[in-house]
Design an enzyme around this catalytic site. Structure first.
Site, PDB file in Angstrom:
ATOM      1  N   TYR A 136      20.312 -48.706   1.773  1.00  0.00           N
ATOM      2  CA  TYR A 136      21.411 -48.478   1.244  1.00  0.00           C
ATOM      3  C   TYR A 136      22.693 -48.208   2.101  1.00  0.00           C
ATOM      4  O   TYR A 136      22.647 -47.565   2.849  1.00  0.00           O
ATOM      5  CB  TYR A 136      21.368 -46.828   0.412  1.00  0.00           C
ATOM      6  CG  TYR A 136      22.614 -46.435  -0.049  1.00  0.00           C
ATOM      7  CD1 TYR A 136      23.367 -47.215  -0.932  1.00  0.00           C
ATOM      8  CD2 TYR A 136      23.299 -45.411   0.436  1.00  0.00           C
ATOM      9  CE1 TYR A 136      24.679 -46.590  -1.540  1.00  0.00           C
ATOM     10  CE2 TYR A 136      24.511 -44.958   0.374  1.00  0.00           C
ATOM     11  CZ  TYR A 136      25.216 -45.705  -0.847  1.00  0.00           C
ATOM     12  OH  TYR A 136      26.459 -45.375  -1.026  1.00  0.00           O
ATOM     13  N   HIS A 193      20.999 -41.245  -1.528  1.00  0.00           N
ATOM     14  CA  HIS A 193      21.207 -42.225  -2.468  1.00  0.00           C
ATOM     15  C   HIS A 193      19.946 -42.017  -3.818  1.00  0.00           C
ATOM     16  O   HIS A 193      19.464 -42.940  -3.956  1.00  0.00           O
ATOM     17  CB  HIS A 193      21.682 -43.387  -2.242  1.00  0.00           C
ATOM     18  CG  HIS A 193      22.718 -44.020  -3.010  1.00  0.00           C
ATOM     19  ND1 HIS A 193      22.242 -45.309  -3.954  1.00  0.00           N
ATOM     20  CD2 HIS A 193      23.948 -43.840  -2.981  1.00  0.00           C
ATOM     21  CE1 HIS A 193      23.634 -45.556  -4.332  1.00  0.00           C
ATOM     22  NE2 HIS A 193      24.647 -44.573  -3.925  1.00  0.00           N
TER      23      HIS A 193
HETATM   24  O1  KDG Z   1      28.821 -47.994  -7.512  1.00  0.00           O
HETATM   25  C1  KDG Z   1      27.956 -47.170  -6.720  1.00  0.00           C
HETATM   26  C2  KDG Z   1      28.842 -46.428  -5.399  1.00  0.00           C
HETATM   27  O2  KDG Z   1      29.709 -45.731  -6.118  1.00  0.00           O
HETATM   28  C3  KDG Z   1      27.960 -45.355  -4.681  1.00  0.00           C
HETATM   29  O3  KDG Z   1      26.793 -46.390  -4.137  1.00  0.00           O
HETATM   30  C4  KDG Z   1      28.602 -44.848  -3.423  1.00  0.00           C
HETATM   31  O4  KDG Z   1      26.824 -43.475  -3.079  1.00  0.00           O
HETATM   32  C5  KDG Z   1      28.232 -43.624  -3.149  1.00  0.00           C
HETATM   33  C6  KDG Z   1      29.159 -42.800  -2.228  1.00  0.00           C
HETATM   34  O5  KDG Z   1      28.700 -41.847  -1.873  1.00  0.00           O
HETATM   35  O6  KDG Z   1      30.203 -43.388  -2.080  1.00  0.00           O
HETATM   36 MG    MG Z   2      26.813 -41.213  -2.554  1.00  0.00          MG
END
Ligand code: KDG
Ligand code: MG
Length: 419
Positions: A171, A228
C-alpha cells in the site's frame, strides 16, 4: 421582536447550482450553489475513483430540490436530504450531502462576513499541525523521503515502505526507488490492477523498519503508519504491541474499519494510539469506538462525513471521550473540503493533526485560489469570509473526467483481501 428588523426573515433563495468534475491529475467534484443575492458557495463531493456517482446524485436528485430553498437553513436542508432519501448513509450520498452542506456554510460565512472558524466558536490555536506522506520502495528510499519532509519543516510524517520479499509493491509505496506520482489512483482505466499481500512478511519486517526510522530521526519527529485495514484483530493487537517502543503518533486502520469490536482487542493489549475512520461516513460508524474510548483519533473526512453540520457533532462527541481529530486529507480531497477541515481544525478544542498532501501545484492554485498557507508544518487558515477558497470556472474548462481505479489486493493463493 419589538418591530426590529430581523435579517432571518428576509427572503433569500438558491437560484441555481452546478457540478464540475475534473482537475489537474484528479477528478475533483466541485459544487457551486448560486443565490438570488449574488453570494455563492462552494462544496467538494470528490469520492476517489467513483467521482461520477456523487456528481450524478447531485445533478439528478439534489439540485432540483435545492432550487428555491433558503440557503441559510443549512440544518433543515441537511435533514431534508438525509431523512428524505429514506435509504440512509453510504459514501456516495454523504459526499453529495457534504458538498451541499459545505457550500451552504460558505454562503453563511460570506453573508456574516466572517471566516467559518469564527462562526464555529473562534480559533483555539494559531496553526494546525499537518502530516505528510513519506514513502519508499525500500527503507533507505523511505528515509530519503522522510529527510526531505523534515528539511521542508514538517513536524509529522506518515511512513510507508516496500516489504522485502513482498511479490508486488504494498500500500502507497512506489514500484521503484525514488518513484513518485499518484500511488493511489491508476488512471489507465476503471479495471483495477492487483497487488499481492503477505501478512507474515509485513508483521516480521515493519516493526523493525519503524524502529530504524525512529533511531535515525530521533524522538521529536511525529511518526505515523497506515496499515490500511490489512490485519486481523489478533494480528493487529500483536503489531500494535510490537511497535510500542517506536512511540508512534498513531497506528492507522489496523483492522477492517466496519468491525468496531475489533478495536477492543487491540486496546486490551497495547497503548499504541489508534486512528481510524477514513472510510466512515456517519456518526453511527464510530459512536461505539468513541464512547468506549477504543480509539485515539477519528479520521472521517468532511466530504464523505456528510459535511460540516454532522462533522461538528462527531468532533464534539469525540471531545467528550478524549478522542482527537485527524481528518482524512488523502490526494483526493479538493482544496474546498480541505479548507472546510482547516476551519474545523482551527476551532476544534480536541484537534489532533491534519493529513496533508501538497495540493499547491500552480495548476491547482489557479483552479482553487486561496490564501490558506502551510508554514513550518502547520496550516494557517485564511481569514477570508466563508471557506476562504474560490473556484475558477475558466480554469475548470481545461479539465475533464478521467477514469481511474484503486488496486485490489489478493493473498498469494488468490484470496481477495482488503485494499
Ligand atoms: O482512495 C483511497 C485513499 O483515500 C486512501 O488510500 C488514502 O489511506 C489513505 C490515507 O490515509 O490517506
Ligand atoms: Mg489511511
Amino acid at each position: 421582536m419589538g418591530g426590529r428588523h430581523r435579517r432571518g426573515e428576509d427572503s433569500m433563495k438558491i437560484t441555481d447550482a452546478q457540478v464540475f468534475v475534473g482537475g489537474p491529475g484528479k477528478n475533483y467534484v466541485t459544487l457551486k450553489i448560486m443565490t438570488d443575492q449574488g453570494v455563492y458557495g462552494l462544496g467538494d463531493a470528490t469520492l476517489n475513483n467513483r467521482e461520477t456517482l456523487p456528481a450524478a446524485y447531485l445533478t439528478d436528485y439534489l439540485i432540483p430540490n435545492l432550487i428555491g430553498m433558503d440557503p441559510r437553513r443549512s440544518e433543515d436542508i441537511w435533514q431534508f436530504f438525509y431523512r428524505g432519501a429514506y435509504f440512509r448513509r453510504g459514501p456516495i450520498a454523504m459526499a453529495a450531502f457534504g458538498a451541499i452542506d459545505m457550500a451552504l456554510w460558505d454562503i453563511k460565512g460570506k453573508l456574516a462576513n466572517m471566516p467559518l472558524y469564527d462562526l464555529f466558536g473562534g480559533k483555539s490555536r494559531d496553526g494546525a499541525m499537518v502530516y505528510a506522506h513519506a514513502t519508499g520502495a525500500d527503507l533507505p528510499d523511505l528515509m530519503d523521503s522522510v529527510a526531505s519532509y523534515l528539511e521542508q519543516g514538517y513536524k509529522a510524517v506518515r511512513v510507508q515502505c516496500g516489504i522485502p520479499g513482498m511479490p508486488t509493491a504494498s500500500y502507497a509505496v512506489p514500484d521503484q526507488k525514488g518513484g513518485k506520482g499518484d500511488y493511489i489512483t491508476d488512471f489507465s482505466g476503471i479495471l483495477p490492477k492487483t497487488e499481492i499481500w503477505d501478512t507474515d512478511r509485513y508483521m516480521r519486517y515493519m516493526p523493525s523498519a519503524l524502529g530504524e526510522i525512529r533511531d535515525r530521526f530521533g524522538p521529536d519527529l511525529h511518526l505515523l503508519h497506515d496499515v490500511h485495514h490489512r490485519l486481523l484483530p489478533r494480528e493487529a493487537a500483536a503489531f500494535a504491541r510490537a511497535v510500542e517502543p517506536v512511540g508512534l503518533y498513531w497506528l492507522e486502520d489496523p483492522t477492517p474499519s466496519e468491525d468496531q469490536d475489533a478495536l477492543r482487542l487491540i486496546r486490551q493489549h497495547s497503548t499504541t494510539p489508534i486512528a481510524i475512520g477514513e472510510v466512515f461516513n456517519s456518526v453511527y460508524d464510530c459512536n461505539k469506538l468513541i464512547e468506549n474510548e477504543l480509539i485515539d483519533f477519528i479520521r472521517l473526512a468532511v466530504t464523505y462525513g456528510g459535511g460540516i453540520t454532522p462533522m461538528k457533532r462527531i468532533v464534539d462527541l469525540a471531545g467528550l471521550h478524549h478522542v482527537r481529530t485527524g481528518f482524512h486529507g488523502a490526494p483526493s480531497h479538493s482544496p474546498i473540503s480541505m479548507a472546510a477541515q482547516y476551519h474545523l481544525n482551527a476551532w476544534a478544542p480536541n484537534f489532533g493533526i491534519q493529513e496533508y498532501l501538497v495540493l499547491g501545484t500552480p495548476e491547482c492554485d489557479a483552479l482553487f485560489p486561496s490564501d490558506h498557507t502551510l508554514r513550518d508544518g502547520m496550516i494557517h487558515v485564511s481569514d477570508a469570509p466563508g471557506l476562504g477558497v474560490d473556484f475558477d470556472e475558466r480554469e475548470a474548462a481545461r479539465y475533464e473526467y478521467k477514469a481511474g481505479s484503486h488496486p485490489v489486493v489478493r493473498l498469494q493463493d488468490g484470496t481477495l483481501w482488503n485494499y
